[in-house]
Design an enzyme around this catalytic site. Structure first.
Site, PDB file in Angstrom:
ATOM      1  CD  GLU A 115      53.479  17.234  43.108  1.00  0.00           C
ATOM      2  OE1 GLU A 115      53.914  16.069  43.119  1.00  0.00           O
ATOM      3  OE2 GLU A 115      52.652  17.648  43.932  1.00  0.00           O
ATOM      4  CB  SER A 151       9.034  60.822  23.742  1.00  0.00           C
ATOM      5  OG  SER A 151       7.915  61.491  24.278  1.00  0.00           O
TER       6      SER A 151
END
Length: 698
Positions: free
Chosen positions: A90, A350
């Site tokens: 680019e 428990s």
């Protein structure tokens, strides 16, 4: 007749005309620049809200208000090879030009004059950023001029890195994808930090024409665009011929992948707490979170479709939550997946027993080797029974907890007191809910007759792993700065007793024993299965059940939840270091314990801290004393002062065998004599030692 100018005169006129043209162009450009509004960077600020783990890995992103994926990142978060490809394709002179590339613009202008339209833009990356900040559809010379002006302006105010970061965040990639990070996740399912050559080339190619090159719609166009980038990359020497050939053969992704949704419940919670914040850094570990979510899904395959699984993993040192699985499937309606079941109130069965034992140890009521009776017992109308409906006879507290026997636990809770037990939990910051708030708790609270969340239960076990010191659960990476002193559940000795005991709990089938301290729980009616365990470094809590609290026959903590717990630790890694033994811990068999600790005796208080204390003596009144009941012998309220020396608190005073005071921590008490006569005054200390004197009141 006017004379014609000579060659020198013509030159002067030409120079003047050029100067005037330059001045005019400069003036026009200056006026044009001044007419432009200030450059706004608001488009770059409008990002998706993202939730990250402790190392910055993406847990869950959220769409922006306009329905787009805009995941923030910087150039440090991107594969360096991608950046090299981007510049090569680019803008080769990006690192050196002032925002515009004269050579590129000249080439673009020449192509426009030849073809009568824009063929190649000649745009630099900076000019593309300007266009993305001020989007316009037209591709005209005026638009290019505006981009060039804005590019120079950007270069004057921002660094090259900042401009590159803007491009990485704003570049379009088709549909509602904006920015390299969103595209990398959508097309490759990963962060852009480690891209292959083919993946990087595709991401370079897409922003030029994002809609016509979308690989999920136009795969062939995307392939051709990628090939052009690869050809440029090969000429630039960024990739070898072999790498380019392999990249060309790599498949194009033809469908978008879903974005991560790790720990969706926690992500939604933190975003709701701070909606204006765009980046939320949590204490979670994305890898562990993903692994435990996978574990929950795997284990759910053998369960009914209405059953869900919640898992919580916590760092013991800091209280930081490393993983939080709120349910099996966030999107499953039959499992109520949208509910965070780590926050649901459930009966622990428990799973609270270790805290009864811890408080009994802490209060001197028992020791791990204290003998308890596991036999039929009745407490008013309450008759506790063991899970297997059998009795073991005389057992140590250690064995009773390891086997999760109900009857000895109720015996300990009866000695401790249910209200005292709940008060200690609440004082330590643990939230528990009774079926009828405000009512007096009964002994059933020790076997699950209350409500607690997985978060609170896991946090309580973290307290045991920390030697009795509590730590708040922390979901954000930033530590809290409350400045408040830590809360304490029990002293380190009692916490170590419980940890050492739970290390010996029988593991689930095919699991290695003695590696983690853990406890299971099954609620009444088989509605909840629990397993919580810890080593030196981490604590993990597991809950299995239905979100609607429905019963599930056969849903037992040891059978269903414990294997998940051990698998979770296998994925996390177990710390092999033993729990540090406190210096004042008593390691002895039952026969070598102090006599009051050998059996659970409720007729006298006991303590584990009074072994080497001075002998108990009744200092006042002395044996055989004659005490005048006149005002001079008593205090202002007509009471006789009693004093003890030595021994270990608490102290209980008796007259003729009848207690006249509750247990006291101090060695002095006041007694109201009933009248004249001979009396026998006694004091009993915390170890069960006693001293008596006979006095005459006259």
């Amino acid at each position: 007749m006017t004379p014609r100018p000579g060659r020198f005169g013509k030159l002067k006129i030409g120079v003047a005309a050029c100067a005037l043209a330059v001045v005019a162009a400069t003036t026009a450009l200056t006026l044009y620049i001044r007419s432009l509004p200030p450059l706004a960077l608001s488009a770059a600020a409008d990002r998706s809200t993202v939730v990250l783990d402790r190392e910055g890995r993406l847990l869950r992103p959220f769409l922006t208000t306009d329905g787009r994926w805009k995941l923030p990142l910087t150039s440090d978060d991107v594969d360096p090879r991608y950046l090299a490809m981007l510049k090569a394709y680019e803008d080769r002179r990006f690192d050196s030009h002032p925002g515009i590339d004269p050579l590129g613009l000249a080439r673009a202008a020449g192509q426009m004059l030849r073809h009568g339209r824009v063929v190649s833009g000649g745009s630099t990356l900076t000019m593309q950023v300007a266009r993305l900040l001020e989007p316009r559809d037209e591709r005209t010379l005026s638009a290019k001029l505006r981009q060039a002006v804005r590019a120079v302006e950007l270069e004057r105010h921002l660094s090259k890195t900042e401009i590159l970061d803007l491009y990485l965040n704003l570049a379009p990639f088709g549909g509602n994808l904006e920015g390299v990070r969103a595209a990398s996740f959508a097309y490759f399912g990963k962060e852009p930090k480690r891209l292959s050559t083919a993946e990087a080339a595709l991401l370079v190619a897409l922003p030029q024409s994002p809609e016509t090159r979308r690989p999920d719609r136009f795969a062939e166009a995307a392939r051709k665009a990628r090939a052009r980038v690869l050809a440029r990359v090969e000429r630039a020497g960024i990739a070898t011929k072999g790498e380019v050939t392999a990249a060309r053969d790599e498949e194009i992704p033809t469908a978008r992948r879903p974005f991560p949704t790790l720990s969706p419940h926690v992500a939604e919670q933190v975003v709701a707490e701070a909606p204006a914040q765009r980046v939320h850094r949590l204490s979670l570990d994305a890898r562990l979170q993903k692994s435990l979510e996978g574990l929950a899904r795997e284990r759910s395959l053998g369960l009914a479709p209405q059953i869900s699984i919640a898992i919580l993993a916590v760092d013991n040192e800091t209280g930081a939550v490393r993983a939080s699985v709120g349910g099996v499937d966030y999107f499953a309606a039959e499992r109520a997946g949208a509910l965070d079941l780590t926050r649901a109130l459930r009966s622990p069965g428990s799973a609270l027993k270790p805290f009864i034992y811890a408080l009994a140890f802490d209060n001197g009521i028992a020791h791990p080797e204290t003998m308890l009776e596991d036999r039929p017992a009745r407490y008013g109308s309450y008759v506790p029974e063991n899970f297997d409906m059998t009795f073991q006879g005389m057992v140590s507290a250690r064995k009773a907890l390891q086997l999760s026997l109900n009857v000895p636990t109720v015996e300990l809770l009866s000695a401790l007191g249910p209200q005292r037990f709940l008060s200690r939990l609440r004082d330590a910051g643990i939230t528990v809910a009774l079926p009828k708030e405000g009512g007096a708790p009964g002994l059933a609270v020790g076997l699950g007759g209350l409500g607690i969340t997985l978060q609170d239960l896991t946090r309580a076990y973290v307290g045991l792993a920390r030697g009795g010191e509590m730590a708040p659960l922390r979901f954000r990476e930033e530590p809290s700065s409350s400045g408040t002193p830590p809360l304490h559940l029990v002293e380190p000795v009692a916490a170590w007793y419980v940890a050492d005991t739970l290390l010996g709990a029988p593991p689930p089938l095919n699991a290695v024993p003695g590696r983690i301290a853990y406890k299971t729980g099954t609620s009444y009616g088989y509605r909840d299965a629990w397993a919580v365990g810890f080593d030196r470094k981490h604590t993990i809590g597991v809950w299995v059940g239905r979100a609607d609290n429905g019963a599930v026959p056969g849903l037992v903590g040891r059978v269903v939840a414990a294997p998940i717990l051990f698998d979770a630790f296998a994925r996390l890694g177990i710390d092999p270091r033993p729990f540090p033994q406190p210096a004042d811990a008593i390691v002895a068999s039952t026969n070598h314990l102090p006599p009051p600790l050998r059996h659970l005796r409720q007729d006298v208080p006991k303590t584990v801290a009074a072994i080497a204390t001075p002998a108990l003596k009744l200092a006042f009144p002395p044996d055989g004393a004659r005490i005048d009941l006149s005002a001079d012998s008593l205090d202002g309220q007509g009471q006789l002062n009693l004093k003890a020396a030595g021994g270990a608190p608490p102290f209980t005073w008796l007259v003729d065998g009848t207690p006249v005071t509750a247990p006291l921590r101090r060695r002095e008490a006041a007694w109201q004599p009933p009248g004249k006569g001979f009396m026998r005054i006694s004091v009993v200390d915390g170890t069960g030692a006693s001293e008596s004197v006979s006095v005459r009141l006259q």
